[in-house]
Motif scaffolding. Structure first.
Motif, PDB file in Angstrom:
ATOM      1  N   LEU A  77     -12.637  45.052  55.704  1.00 27.09           N
ATOM      2  CA  LEU A  77     -11.712  43.971  56.014  1.00 27.09           C
ATOM      3  C   LEU A  77     -10.957  43.568  54.761  1.00 27.09           C
ATOM      4  O   LEU A  77     -11.555  43.473  53.677  1.00 27.09           O
ATOM      5  CB  LEU A  77     -12.483  42.765  56.548  1.00 27.09           C
ATOM      6  CG  LEU A  77     -13.266  42.982  57.841  1.00 27.09           C
ATOM      7  CD1 LEU A  77     -14.104  41.749  58.156  1.00 27.09           C
ATOM      8  CD2 LEU A  77     -12.346  43.298  58.987  1.00 27.09           C
ATOM      9  N   LEU A  81      -9.343  38.491  55.688  1.00 25.99           N
ATOM     10  CA  LEU A  81     -10.170  38.577  56.892  1.00 25.99           C
ATOM     11  C   LEU A  81     -11.663  38.689  56.580  1.00 25.99           C
ATOM     12  O   LEU A  81     -12.490  38.532  57.472  1.00 25.99           O
ATOM     13  CB  LEU A  81      -9.738  39.772  57.748  1.00 25.99           C
ATOM     14  CG  LEU A  81      -8.323  39.710  58.319  1.00 25.99           C
ATOM     15  CD1 LEU A  81      -8.025  40.968  59.110  1.00 25.99           C
ATOM     16  CD2 LEU A  81      -8.113  38.474  59.175  1.00 25.99           C
ATOM     17  N   THR A  85     -16.204  38.093  58.514  1.00 30.28           N
ATOM     18  CA  THR A  85     -17.068  39.267  58.683  1.00 30.28           C
ATOM     19  C   THR A  85     -18.143  39.047  59.742  1.00 30.28           C
ATOM     20  O   THR A  85     -18.365  39.913  60.591  1.00 30.28           O
ATOM     21  CB  THR A  85     -17.713  39.666  57.341  1.00 30.28           C
ATOM     22  OG1 THR A  85     -16.676  40.001  56.423  1.00 30.28           O
ATOM     23  CG2 THR A  85     -18.650  40.836  57.502  1.00 30.28           C
ATOM     24  N   LYS A  87     -18.167  36.985  62.297  1.00 36.59           N
ATOM     25  CA  LYS A  87     -17.557  36.939  63.628  1.00 36.59           C
ATOM     26  C   LYS A  87     -17.133  38.329  64.074  1.00 36.59           C
ATOM     27  O   LYS A  87     -17.296  38.688  65.237  1.00 36.59           O
ATOM     28  CB  LYS A  87     -16.356  35.987  63.638  1.00 36.59           C
ATOM     29  CG  LYS A  87     -16.753  34.543  63.583  1.00 36.59           C
ATOM     30  CD  LYS A  87     -15.568  33.630  63.707  1.00 36.59           C
ATOM     31  CE  LYS A  87     -16.044  32.188  63.603  1.00 36.59           C
ATOM     32  NZ  LYS A  87     -15.004  31.234  63.922  1.00 36.59           N
ATOM     33  N   ALA A  88     -16.578  39.106  63.149  1.00 32.54           N
ATOM     34  CA  ALA A  88     -16.170  40.476  63.477  1.00 32.54           C
ATOM     35  C   ALA A  88     -17.382  41.312  63.860  1.00 32.54           C
ATOM     36  O   ALA A  88     -17.352  42.061  64.845  1.00 32.54           O
ATOM     37  CB  ALA A  88     -15.428  41.111  62.305  1.00 32.54           C
ATOM     38  N   ARG A  89     -18.468  41.195  63.101  1.00 29.51           N
ATOM     39  CA  ARG A  89     -19.702  41.942  63.397  1.00 29.51           C
ATOM     40  C   ARG A  89     -20.226  41.571  64.788  1.00 29.51           C
ATOM     41  O   ARG A  89     -20.587  42.435  65.586  1.00 29.51           O
ATOM     42  CB  ARG A  89     -20.767  41.647  62.347  1.00 29.51           C
ATOM     43  CG  ARG A  89     -22.068  42.421  62.564  1.00 29.51           C
ATOM     44  CD  ARG A  89     -23.164  42.050  61.570  1.00 29.51           C
ATOM     45  NE  ARG A  89     -22.708  41.867  60.207  1.00 29.51           N
ATOM     46  CZ  ARG A  89     -22.444  42.849  59.335  1.00 29.51           C
ATOM     47  NH1 ARG A  89     -22.595  44.092  59.711  1.00 29.51           N
ATOM     48  NH2 ARG A  89     -22.039  42.564  58.113  1.00 29.51           N
ATOM     49  N   VAL A  92     -17.817  43.030  67.558  1.00 28.26           N
ATOM     50  CA  VAL A  92     -17.963  44.481  67.701  1.00 28.26           C
ATOM     51  C   VAL A  92     -19.301  44.824  68.357  1.00 28.26           C
ATOM     52  O   VAL A  92     -19.365  45.676  69.242  1.00 28.26           O
ATOM     53  CB  VAL A  92     -17.815  45.187  66.334  1.00 28.26           C
ATOM     54  CG1 VAL A  92     -18.198  46.656  66.428  1.00 28.26           C
ATOM     55  CG2 VAL A  92     -16.393  45.038  65.816  1.00 28.26           C
TER      56      VAL A  92
END
Length: 103
Positions: A77, A81, A85, A87-89, A92
């Motif tokens: 990222l 962004l 991390t 929230k992205a994890r 996904v």
């Protein structure tokens, strides 16, 4: 540059079915999340995907590897962004789990 975000989602579908579900899921995600970002590049080489995504005026690259027992997404990222991390994890992991477990 932040360290890569690596998310691995296990499955018991076999590689071919997992690949099919990931490809269908990416197609649906392009439409569903178009307001938040875009998939600018999508290059499949067998069970390996190289991609580039634009979101929040940022661009990021990553890979997806579809294995016989898991699917692994790796991306770095941009600094802006990287604060997201976790929230992205979570996103996904949840998205991948739904794709690989629902019939």
């Amino acid at each position: 540059m932040s360290k890569p975000l690596v998310v691995s989602v296990p499955h018991s579908l076999g590689q071919a079915e997992a690949l099919r579900r990931i490809q269908v899921g990416i197609g649906k995600a392009k439409v569903k999340y178009a307001a938040y970002g875009s998939l600018d590049e999508e290059t499949w080489n067998g069970n390996h995907l190289d991609f580039q995504v634009s979101a929040l005026k940022q661009s990021l690259r990553g890979t997806v590897d579809v294995g016989a027992e898991d699917v692994t997404l790796t991306m770095t990222l941009p600094w802006v962004l990287s604060m997201m991390t976790d929230k992205a994890r979570s996103f996904v992991t949840n998205f991948g789990t739904k794709l690989l477990t629902q019939k």
